[in-house]
Design a protein around this motif. Structure first.
Motif, PDB file in Angstrom:
ATOM      1  N   LEU A 177      41.396  46.291  31.721  1.00 48.16           N
ATOM      2  CA  LEU A 177      40.652  45.038  31.859  1.00 48.16           C
ATOM      3  C   LEU A 177      40.436  44.622  33.313  1.00 48.16           C
ATOM      4  O   LEU A 177      39.901  43.543  33.572  1.00 48.16           O
ATOM      5  N   SER A 178      40.831  45.458  34.259  1.00 48.35           N
ATOM      6  CA  SER A 178      40.742  45.078  35.667  1.00 48.35           C
ATOM      7  C   SER A 178      39.289  44.885  36.113  1.00 48.35           C
ATOM      8  O   SER A 178      38.976  43.974  36.883  1.00 48.35           O
ATOM      9  N   ALA A 179      38.385  45.732  35.631  1.00 43.44           N
ATOM     10  CA  ALA A 179      36.974  45.589  36.012  1.00 43.44           C
ATOM     11  C   ALA A 179      36.394  44.301  35.432  1.00 43.44           C
ATOM     12  O   ALA A 179      35.624  43.598  36.093  1.00 43.44           O
ATOM     13  N   SER A 180      36.767  43.977  34.201  1.00 51.24           N
ATOM     14  CA  SER A 180      36.286  42.735  33.586  1.00 51.24           C
ATOM     15  C   SER A 180      36.794  41.530  34.363  1.00 51.24           C
ATOM     16  O   SER A 180      36.063  40.551  34.570  1.00 51.24           O
ATOM     17  N   LYS A 181      38.046  41.588  34.809  1.00 58.68           N
ATOM     18  CA  LYS A 181      38.608  40.475  35.577  1.00 58.68           C
ATOM     19  C   LYS A 181      37.927  40.351  36.941  1.00 58.68           C
ATOM     20  O   LYS A 181      37.664  39.239  37.406  1.00 58.68           O
ATOM     21  N   THR A 182      37.631  41.482  37.563  1.00 57.84           N
ATOM     22  CA  THR A 182      36.896  41.444  38.824  1.00 57.84           C
ATOM     23  C   THR A 182      35.522  40.809  38.592  1.00 57.84           C
ATOM     24  O   THR A 182      35.037  40.015  39.406  1.00 57.84           O
ATOM     25  N   GLY A 183      34.894  41.141  37.468  1.00 61.55           N
ATOM     26  CA  GLY A 183      33.604  40.544  37.138  1.00 61.55           C
ATOM     27  C   GLY A 183      33.695  39.039  36.957  1.00 61.55           C
ATOM     28  O   GLY A 183      32.811  38.292  37.388  1.00 61.55           O
ATOM     29  N   LEU A 184      34.784  38.561  36.335  1.00 62.90           N
ATOM     30  CA  LEU A 184      34.958  37.120  36.146  1.00 62.90           C
ATOM     31  C   LEU A 184      35.173  36.406  37.479  1.00 62.90           C
ATOM     32  O   LEU A 184      34.683  35.286  37.684  1.00 62.90           O
ATOM     33  N   LEU A 234      41.467  37.717  28.788  1.00 57.56           N
ATOM     34  CA  LEU A 234      40.279  37.501  29.624  1.00 57.56           C
ATOM     35  C   LEU A 234      39.858  36.032  29.612  1.00 57.56           C
ATOM     36  O   LEU A 234      39.425  35.498  30.638  1.00 57.56           O
ATOM     37  N   ALA A 235      39.992  35.378  28.462  1.00 59.16           N
ATOM     38  CA  ALA A 235      39.627  33.956  28.385  1.00 59.16           C
ATOM     39  C   ALA A 235      40.540  33.119  29.282  1.00 59.16           C
ATOM     40  O   ALA A 235      40.073  32.206  29.974  1.00 59.16           O
ATOM     41  N   ARG A 236      41.832  33.423  29.288  1.00 57.86           N
ATOM     42  CA  ARG A 236      42.767  32.693  30.162  1.00 57.86           C
ATOM     43  C   ARG A 236      42.429  32.947  31.624  1.00 57.86           C
ATOM     44  O   ARG A 236      42.459  32.021  32.455  1.00 57.86           O
ATOM     45  N   TYR A 237      42.103  34.180  31.946  1.00 56.20           N
ATOM     46  CA  TYR A 237      41.759  34.528  33.326  1.00 56.20           C
ATOM     47  C   TYR A 237      40.474  33.819  33.747  1.00 56.20           C
ATOM     48  O   TYR A 237      40.372  33.299  34.869  1.00 56.20           O
ATOM     49  N   MET A 238      39.508  33.772  32.848  1.00 61.12           N
ATOM     50  CA  MET A 238      38.239  33.093  33.130  1.00 61.12           C
ATOM     51  C   MET A 238      38.480  31.607  33.379  1.00 61.12           C
ATOM     52  O   MET A 238      37.924  31.025  34.325  1.00 61.12           O
ATOM     53  N   GLN A 239      39.311  30.993  32.559  1.00 59.12           N
ATOM     54  CA  GLN A 239      39.626  29.576  32.727  1.00 59.12           C
ATOM     55  C   GLN A 239      40.198  29.305  34.111  1.00 59.12           C
ATOM     56  O   GLN A 239      39.788  28.367  34.813  1.00 59.12           O
ATOM     57  N   ALA A 240      41.138  30.139  34.520  1.00 56.99           N
ATOM     58  CA  ALA A 240      41.806  29.942  35.809  1.00 56.99           C
ATOM     59  C   ALA A 240      40.846  30.187  36.978  1.00 56.99           C
ATOM     60  O   ALA A 240      40.782  29.388  37.922  1.00 56.99           O
ATOM     61  N   GLU A 241      40.088  31.282  36.923  1.00 57.37           N
ATOM     62  CA  GLU A 241      39.211  31.642  38.040  1.00 57.37           C
ATOM     63  C   GLU A 241      38.075  30.638  38.232  1.00 57.37           C
ATOM     64  O   GLU A 241      37.794  30.209  39.356  1.00 57.37           O
ATOM     65  N   PHE A 242      37.430  30.243  37.149  1.00 55.18           N
ATOM     66  CA  PHE A 242      36.324  29.297  37.262  1.00 55.18           C
ATOM     67  C   PHE A 242      36.838  27.923  37.683  1.00 55.18           C
ATOM     68  O   PHE A 242      36.205  27.236  38.498  1.00 55.18           O
ATOM     69  N   ALA A 295      39.581  48.241  41.061  1.00 55.79           N
ATOM     70  CA  ALA A 295      39.114  47.631  39.819  1.00 55.79           C
ATOM     71  C   ALA A 295      39.007  48.633  38.678  1.00 55.79           C
ATOM     72  O   ALA A 295      38.706  48.257  37.546  1.00 55.79           O
ATOM     73  N   SER A 296      39.249  49.924  38.946  1.00 58.44           N
ATOM     74  CA  SER A 296      39.201  50.939  37.899  1.00 58.44           C
ATOM     75  C   SER A 296      40.575  51.241  37.331  1.00 58.44           C
ATOM     76  O   SER A 296      40.713  52.032  36.399  1.00 58.44           O
ATOM     77  N   ILE A 297      41.599  50.609  37.882  1.00 56.78           N
ATOM     78  CA  ILE A 297      42.978  50.851  37.433  1.00 56.78           C
ATOM     79  C   ILE A 297      43.375  49.728  36.487  1.00 56.78           C
ATOM     80  O   ILE A 297      43.523  48.580  36.895  1.00 56.78           O
TER      81      ILE A 297
END
Length: 219
Positions: free
Chosen positions: A199-206, A90-98, A194-196
């Motif tokens: 961590l998909s919902a968390s990534k959608t949130g990010l 999630l931290a890597r995904y957050m870095q990329a998305e932001f 996002a329910s599949i």
């Protein structure tokens, strides 16, 4: 899974599940540098319960330095059954998305300087989606109507995941704190995709959180 015996039983189960999965609110996490100045936002939606802001014209800034995302380790963290690898993912995904979102307005910078913002991002919590149940309750006789209402209200769906994080915005040259907030993001209660995946919902949130930060700095 067998079909429910009656609509009443289905609705009763949905309400029971909702009670068992009561949503958590982000905290003014004590380990944050901005924690002493964070105050209740008073916004009814609850996605950003605490924030701080100073009179700042963000149009004066043309560059941004995005620091490496920090995984919050304080005792008041809000990770619910998320593995260390899941937190790092999630931290890597957050870095990329932001980072990608901010590129729409700012040039990237690796050094502090005039006209450059420094963004500190902290992943403070996450809740995985309950596998199968998260998707099932989108269509089930009991969960479906509940999720429709939650979607209209902009609230969390049954058994759905979420993510909590903190954003601190500094003038990179003076280290003055310009803005800060803690937030919780999650997908629409009827977002099946996002329910599949846990961590998909968390990534959608990010992804939503990145767009929200861009909008704040572009206002």
């Amino acid at each position: 899974m067998k079909r429910f015996a009656s609509p009443v039983a289905a609705i009763a189960l949905a309400l029971s599940l909702a009670a068992c999965s009561a949503p958590t609110r982000p905290l003014p996490y004590t380990g944050l540098d901005s924690s002493p100045v964070l105050r209740p936002s008073g916004k009814p939606a609850g996605r950003v319960p605490f924030e701080y802001s100073s009179p700042t014209d963000f149009k004066r800034y043309s560059k941004v330095l995005v620091e490496q995302v920090t995984i919050y380790r304080g005792p008041d963290n809000q990770f619910e059954k998320v593995s260390e690898e899941g937190k790092r993912e999630l931290a890597r995904y957050m870095q990329a998305e932001f980072g990608q979102a901010l590129q729409q307005k700012f040039a990237n910078s690796s050094m502090p300087g005039p006209g450059t913002l420094r963004i500190a991002l902290t992943l403070t919590g996450a809740k995985p989606t309950k596998q199968f149940l998260g998707t099932f309750t989108k269509f089930d006789l009991g969960g479906g109507p509940y999720n429709v209402v939650q979607s209209i209200r902009g609230k969390e769906g049954l058994m759905s995941g979420s993510v909590s994080y903190a954003v601190e915005v500094y003038d990179s040259q003076t280290n003055e704190l310009l803005a800060a907030y803690v937030a919780k993001q999650y997908p629409s209660a009827m977002n099946v995709k996002a329910s599949i995946g846990a961590l998909s919902a968390s990534k959608t949130g990010l992804k939503k959180g990145a767009a929200d930060l861009l909008a704040r700095l572009d206002s």
